[in-house]
Design an enzyme around this catalytic site. Structure first.
Site, short mmCIF file in Angstrom:
data_model
loop_
_atom_site.label_atom_id
_atom_site.label_comp_id
_atom_site.label_asym_id
_atom_site.label_seq_id
_atom_site.Cartn_x
_atom_site.Cartn_y
_atom_site.Cartn_z
N ARG A 79 112.43 57.00 137.84
CA ARG A 79 113.53 56.90 136.87
C ARG A 79 113.04 56.82 135.44
O ARG A 79 113.81 56.48 134.53
CB ARG A 79 114.36 55.64 137.14
CG ARG A 79 115.24 55.83 138.32
CD ARG A 79 116.16 54.66 138.42
NE ARG A 79 116.71 54.68 139.73
CZ ARG A 79 117.99 54.61 140.01
NH1 ARG A 79 118.87 54.47 139.06
NH2 ARG A 79 118.41 54.64 141.24
N ARG A 133 133.95 54.06 144.59
CA ARG A 133 133.02 54.12 145.72
C ARG A 133 133.16 52.88 146.61
O ARG A 133 133.29 51.76 146.14
CB ARG A 133 131.58 54.22 145.24
CG ARG A 133 130.58 54.08 146.41
CD ARG A 133 129.17 54.42 146.04
NE ARG A 133 128.77 53.84 144.79
CZ ARG A 133 127.70 54.25 144.12
NH1 ARG A 133 126.98 55.25 144.57
NH2 ARG A 133 127.39 53.68 142.99
N ARG A 152 124.71 51.59 133.15
CA ARG A 152 123.81 52.39 134.00
C ARG A 152 123.69 53.82 133.47
O ARG A 152 122.63 54.43 133.51
CB ARG A 152 124.32 52.40 135.44
CG ARG A 152 124.02 51.07 136.16
CD ARG A 152 124.87 50.85 137.40
NE ARG A 152 124.75 51.88 138.38
CZ ARG A 152 125.67 52.10 139.33
NH1 ARG A 152 126.75 51.34 139.40
NH2 ARG A 152 125.49 53.05 140.21
N LYS A 204 123.59 61.61 144.84
CA LYS A 204 122.26 61.57 145.48
C LYS A 204 122.35 61.00 146.90
O LYS A 204 121.84 61.58 147.84
CB LYS A 204 121.28 60.72 144.64
CG LYS A 204 121.10 61.22 143.20
CD LYS A 204 120.10 60.38 142.42
CE LYS A 204 120.52 58.95 142.17
NZ LYS A 204 121.70 58.76 141.33
N ARG A 260 129.96 47.79 145.81
CA ARG A 260 128.74 47.27 145.19
C ARG A 260 129.07 46.46 143.94
O ARG A 260 129.97 46.83 143.19
CB ARG A 260 127.82 48.44 144.80
CG ARG A 260 126.88 48.83 145.89
CD ARG A 260 126.17 50.12 145.64
NE ARG A 260 125.58 50.30 144.33
CZ ARG A 260 124.88 51.37 143.95
NH1 ARG A 260 124.69 52.34 144.82
NH2 ARG A 260 124.39 51.47 142.76
#
Ligand code: AP5
Length: 220
Positions: A90, A132, A176, A15, A165
């Site tokens: 969400r 990431r 998640r 996203k 993160r």
């Protein structure tokens, strides 16, 4: 005509990667609830204090915290011609709140509203998440395996040191994903029934996926 785009997709489906480019191509504001909440946590605001513990556990932040953030943001001047929503809604409950906000801000206007679902096989997601890295300054997103910076640990665009993160560990990432499957995935049906859903195969290379997203937006 106003263009309003909502991006759905599991954690690490891409996203942020694609909305970052679309923002420049379409000249629309990027409204990313994850980044807004991380900024609130870093600043220690009231909203941030309430959000932090949920984010660390891979759970959704309480609905009232996010609703007030999103409502205020969508009423800002730069959203007059549309926006790109990344990470909201969400849950069905959040989508119903969004419907009310949109009814209010879109009164009497011609609007192109599309929901783009980037669909990725679950087995690819954890690998993308743990690898990431992102730039804290210009927000560019990298991946140690798939989108590496030219110089290790340094942003190609602005030269800042890249960061990971705190919720990008394997443990939090799998929570998640559970949260996504139970609370967010039902939105696929919700928006399909409204005729707004456009599904893009996210198991391909970034360029191919981006072309499909642009094509879907063009077709409307
Ligand atoms: P948020 O920050 O929104 O996280 P997320 O939804 O889990 O999404 P991500 O940012 O992890 O992934 P992405 O889809 O943007 O992928 P990216 O492009 O970076 O939310 C964090 C938390 O905030 C939530 O857990 C929740 O607690 C809270 N929150 C946020 N919104 C909320 C709401 N509305 N209500 C309640 N709570 C809320 O890509 C991932 C990686 O893969 C990158 O390294 C990238 O380079 C790489 N990559 C991307 N595409 C490809 C590809 N095609 N091939 C190879 N690598 C790729």
């Amino acid at each position: 005509m106003k263009t309003e785009l909502i991006f759905l997709g599991a954690p690490a489906s891409g996203k942020g990667t694609h909305t970052e480019r679309l923002v420049k191509d379409l000249n629309l504001p990027h409204i990313d609830t994850g980044s807004m909440l991380r900024a609130a946590v870093a600043k220690g605001t009231e909203a941030g204090k309430r959000a932090g513990s949920f984010m660390e556990k891979g759970q959704l932040v309480p609905i009232d915290v996010v609703a007030s953030i999103i409502k205020d943001r969508l009423h800002e001047d730069d959203c007059k011609n549309g926006f790109i929503l990344d990470g909201y809604p969400r849950s069905i409950e959040q989508a119903e709140i969004l419907d009310e906000i949109l009814e209010d801000i879109n009164k009497g206007q011609d609007v192109k509203l599309l929901v783009i679902d980037i669909d990725v096989d679950e087995k690819l997601l954890i690998e993308r998440i743990v690898n990431r890295r992102s730039c804290p300054k210009c927000k560019k997103i990298y991946n140690l395996k798939f989108v590496a910076p030219k110089k290790e640990g340094i942003c190609d665009v602005c030269g800042a040191e890249l960061v990971q993160r705190s919720d990008d560990t394997e443990e939090v990432a799998s929570k998640r994903l559970d949260t996504y499957n139970t609370q967010t995935a039902p939105l696929v049906d919700f928006y399909e029934k409204k005729g707004l859903l456009r599904v893009v195969d996210g198991n391909r290379g970034i360029e191919e996926i981006y072309s499909s997203i642009k094509e879907q937006i063009k077709q409307g």
